[in-house]
Write a protein that holds these residues in place. Sequence first.
Motif, short mmCIF file in Angstrom:
data_model
loop_
_atom_site.label_atom_id
_atom_site.label_comp_id
_atom_site.label_asym_id
_atom_site.label_seq_id
_atom_site.Cartn_x
_atom_site.Cartn_y
_atom_site.Cartn_z
N LEU A 148 -0.05 14.43 -0.93
CA LEU A 148 -0.69 13.59 0.20
C LEU A 148 -1.07 12.32 -0.67
N ALA A 149 -0.42 11.22 -0.54
CA ALA A 149 -0.88 9.92 -1.02
C ALA A 149 -1.50 8.86 0.16
N ASN A 150 -0.99 9.30 1.22
CA ASN A 150 -1.24 8.40 2.35
C ASN A 150 -2.70 8.90 2.90
N LYS A 151 -3.83 8.16 2.26
CA LYS A 151 -4.92 8.65 2.81
C LYS A 151 -5.37 8.29 4.27
N GLU A 152 -4.76 7.31 4.80
CA GLU A 152 -4.74 6.81 6.29
C GLU A 152 -4.62 8.05 6.92
N CYS A 153 -3.73 8.96 6.84
CA CYS A 153 -3.56 10.16 7.81
C CYS A 153 -4.93 10.93 7.78
N ALA A 201 12.31 4.79 3.49
CA ALA A 201 11.47 3.74 3.47
C ALA A 201 11.70 2.80 4.46
N ASN A 202 11.44 1.65 4.43
CA ASN A 202 11.40 0.57 5.52
C ASN A 202 12.56 -0.59 5.31
N ALA A 203 12.12 -1.71 4.59
CA ALA A 203 12.77 -2.75 4.50
C ALA A 203 13.55 -2.89 3.36
N ASN A 204 13.03 -2.37 2.09
CA ASN A 204 13.94 -2.75 0.93
C ASN A 204 15.17 -1.71 0.68
N ILE A 205 15.95 -2.16 1.45
CA ILE A 205 17.42 -1.64 1.31
C ILE A 205 18.05 -1.44 0.29
N LEU A 238 8.66 10.29 1.18
CA LEU A 238 8.31 9.14 2.40
C LEU A 238 7.74 7.84 1.72
N GLY A 239 8.29 6.76 1.88
CA GLY A 239 7.82 5.62 1.23
C GLY A 239 8.30 5.34 -0.08
N ALA A 240 9.60 5.95 -0.20
CA ALA A 240 10.29 5.80 -1.61
C ALA A 240 10.24 4.63 -2.42
N THR A 241 10.31 3.60 -1.58
CA THR A 241 10.58 2.19 -2.40
C THR A 241 9.34 1.64 -2.58
N GLY A 242 8.09 2.24 -2.47
CA GLY A 242 6.70 1.57 -2.59
C GLY A 242 6.18 1.94 -4.01
N SER A 243 4.98 1.70 -4.21
CA SER A 243 4.46 1.73 -5.67
C SER A 243 4.53 3.35 -6.06
N ILE A 244 3.92 4.04 -5.01
CA ILE A 244 3.77 5.52 -5.13
C ILE A 244 5.28 6.09 -5.31
N GLY A 245 6.00 5.75 -4.49
CA GLY A 245 7.12 6.26 -4.49
C GLY A 245 8.00 6.14 -5.82
N MET A 263 -0.61 -1.52 -7.66
CA MET A 263 -0.70 -0.69 -6.47
C MET A 263 0.33 -1.74 -5.40
N GLY A 264 0.30 -1.13 -4.18
CA GLY A 264 0.85 -1.77 -3.00
C GLY A 264 0.04 -2.77 -2.73
N ALA A 265 0.27 -3.87 -1.79
CA ALA A 265 -0.54 -5.02 -1.47
C ALA A 265 -1.92 -4.33 -0.62
N VAL A 301 -2.85 13.24 -4.17
CA VAL A 301 -2.13 12.44 -5.09
C VAL A 301 -3.03 11.41 -5.36
N ASP A 302 -4.00 10.84 -4.69
CA ASP A 302 -4.88 9.60 -4.84
C ASP A 302 -5.68 10.12 -6.06
N SER A 303 -5.68 9.34 -7.00
CA SER A 303 -6.20 9.67 -8.49
C SER A 303 -7.42 10.54 -8.32
P1 NDP Z 1 3.32 0.19 -0.82
O1 NDP Z 1 3.11 -0.94 0.09
O2 NDP Z 1 3.61 -0.33 -2.40
O3 NDP Z 1 4.60 1.01 -0.55
C1 NDP Z 1 4.77 1.49 0.94
C2 NDP Z 1 5.81 2.29 1.32
O4 NDP Z 1 6.00 2.64 2.75
C3 NDP Z 1 7.14 1.19 1.06
O5 NDP Z 1 8.21 2.33 0.52
C4 NDP Z 1 7.75 0.92 2.44
O6 NDP Z 1 8.81 0.77 2.66
C5 NDP Z 1 7.34 2.11 3.21
N1 NDP Z 1 6.96 1.93 4.78
C6 NDP Z 1 6.09 0.99 5.35
N2 NDP Z 1 6.23 1.09 6.49
C7 NDP Z 1 7.09 2.18 6.79
C8 NDP Z 1 7.51 2.70 7.92
N3 NDP Z 1 6.97 2.30 9.40
N4 NDP Z 1 8.22 3.85 7.88
C9 NDP Z 1 8.59 4.24 6.77
N5 NDP Z 1 8.29 3.93 5.68
C10 NDP Z 1 7.54 2.68 5.54
O7 NDP Z 1 2.19 1.13 -1.04
P2 NDP Z 1 1.86 2.31 -1.79
O8 NDP Z 1 2.78 3.09 -2.71
O9 NDP Z 1 0.58 1.20 -2.81
O10 NDP Z 1 0.59 3.08 -0.90
C11 NDP Z 1 1.25 4.06 -0.21
C12 NDP Z 1 0.24 5.06 0.21
O11 NDP Z 1 -0.28 5.58 -0.88
C13 NDP Z 1 -0.76 4.03 0.82
O12 NDP Z 1 -1.45 5.08 2.00
C14 NDP Z 1 -1.93 4.05 -0.10
O13 NDP Z 1 -3.30 4.09 0.21
C15 NDP Z 1 -1.78 5.43 -0.93
N6 NDP Z 1 -2.02 5.24 -2.44
C16 NDP Z 1 -1.41 4.39 -3.34
C17 NDP Z 1 -2.05 4.37 -4.55
C18 NDP Z 1 -1.05 3.35 -5.35
O14 NDP Z 1 -1.60 3.52 -6.76
N7 NDP Z 1 -0.33 2.52 -4.93
C19 NDP Z 1 -2.85 5.23 -5.30
C20 NDP Z 1 -3.60 6.07 -4.23
C21 NDP Z 1 -3.10 6.08 -2.85
P3 NDP Z 1 9.67 -0.75 2.10
O15 NDP Z 1 9.22 -1.10 0.80
O16 NDP Z 1 11.20 -0.33 2.08
O17 NDP Z 1 9.41 -1.57 3.32
#
Ligand code: NDP
Length: 394
Positions: A121-126, A37-41, A9-16, A203-205, A148-150
Amino acid sequence: MQQKSLTILGATGSIGQSTLDVVRQHPQRFRIEALVANANIAQLAADAREFHARLAVTADPARYHQLRDALAGTGIEVAAGPQAVLEAAGRPVDQLMAAIVGVAGLEPTLAAVAAGNTILLANKECLVSAGELFMARARRHGVDVVPVDSEHNAIMQCFERDNAPAVEKIILTASGGPFRTRPLETLHEVTPEEALKHPNWDMGAKITIDSATLMNKGLELMEAWHLYPVEVEQLDAIIHPQSIVHSLVAYADGSVLAQLGTPDMRTPIAVALAWPERLPTNVARLDLAALGQLVFEPIDEERFPAPRLALETLRRGGSAGAILNAANEEAVSAFLQRRLRFSGIVPLVEQVLEAAERTGGIAALQDIDDVRAADEVGRRLARELVLRMSRAAE
Ligand code: NDP
């Protein structure tokens, strides 16, 4: 060696993306079930093709056709919308990486818990928003929650569960972000561009801004309390600008165990994917002799009030965590849109909590509807305050 099925979940983000990079190095060990993911098709479709995912999902229904066209002829299933995200998370897999940013990740991760999927679990907000509810559900479904958080991943490696009563303290390290030494009186001038430049981590924004305010450390203190059997008073945090020591556990016999490594999320991700085994990665190796020394300093509370606020919120309990999290998400987003000053982010979160307390908005959390309601209270109060502050500044 048994191949494990994995959903991200969140495959296109930094952790994904870091997770997929570890998987890329071990194709025989993992099979990708779903990428969400969400927007990054473009990225989602490219990864689904490369890793032969069975299912690719965008949370945004308006992007369904774009994703479907990008994967035409591949045989990969395609779906879109919030319900499709929940269904993807609920598909049975060996492991699910929960790496959506923000509280948006809560319900999909709970759907994965209900399916009995092991949660990385990376998503700490949970945990910040709904920690008690989340952990109770995990226990009820017999689901392991692997951090997963370091910092928490480091604690997992150092925390002797059998010796839990002998643990005196959990000590989280914080880099201090880019403004650790910047003159306090100039913090109100910080721009999003400056705050988005983290000295050690890429990391993500949202988490990058949280690291600059140290709200990230506050959220992590709350996360640690939910993950490990300790009292709030046993939680501590210290500045360590090099981000080499990822966290420490102190014991009653005077021993302090720490986990070290270069700051690269692929290490904790590999630990989580393989625990208690060890998976080789190609991250840069730590060279202590070249480093020469490790530096630590206390957290200056005037500069960084967020960790204190987080501990107070933990003590307050109930919906206070969900309100803090929602207010912080709104404040970070307002800062990134230049509607709130950097120095206003944490005070705004504190004011939201005070306003919620005054108006009876902090209550017990029984179920997910209570979390949604608390999230809404936090966001509404935060938006009102941002508006009031920007009017006052005009
Ligand atoms: P990013 O902003 O880099 O990535 C977020 C991901 O979530 C993207 O794949 C995005 O998709 C997806 N996304 C956003 N909104 C939705 C939604 N409504 N439904 C489905 N997918 C969605 O974040 P990070 O990878 O930096 O962080 C992810 C989580 O991990 C956070 O909770 C953060 O606190 C935690 N974390 C991150 C670390 C890091 O090093 N980055 C370290 C420790 C914890 P798209 O890009 O396609 O829009």
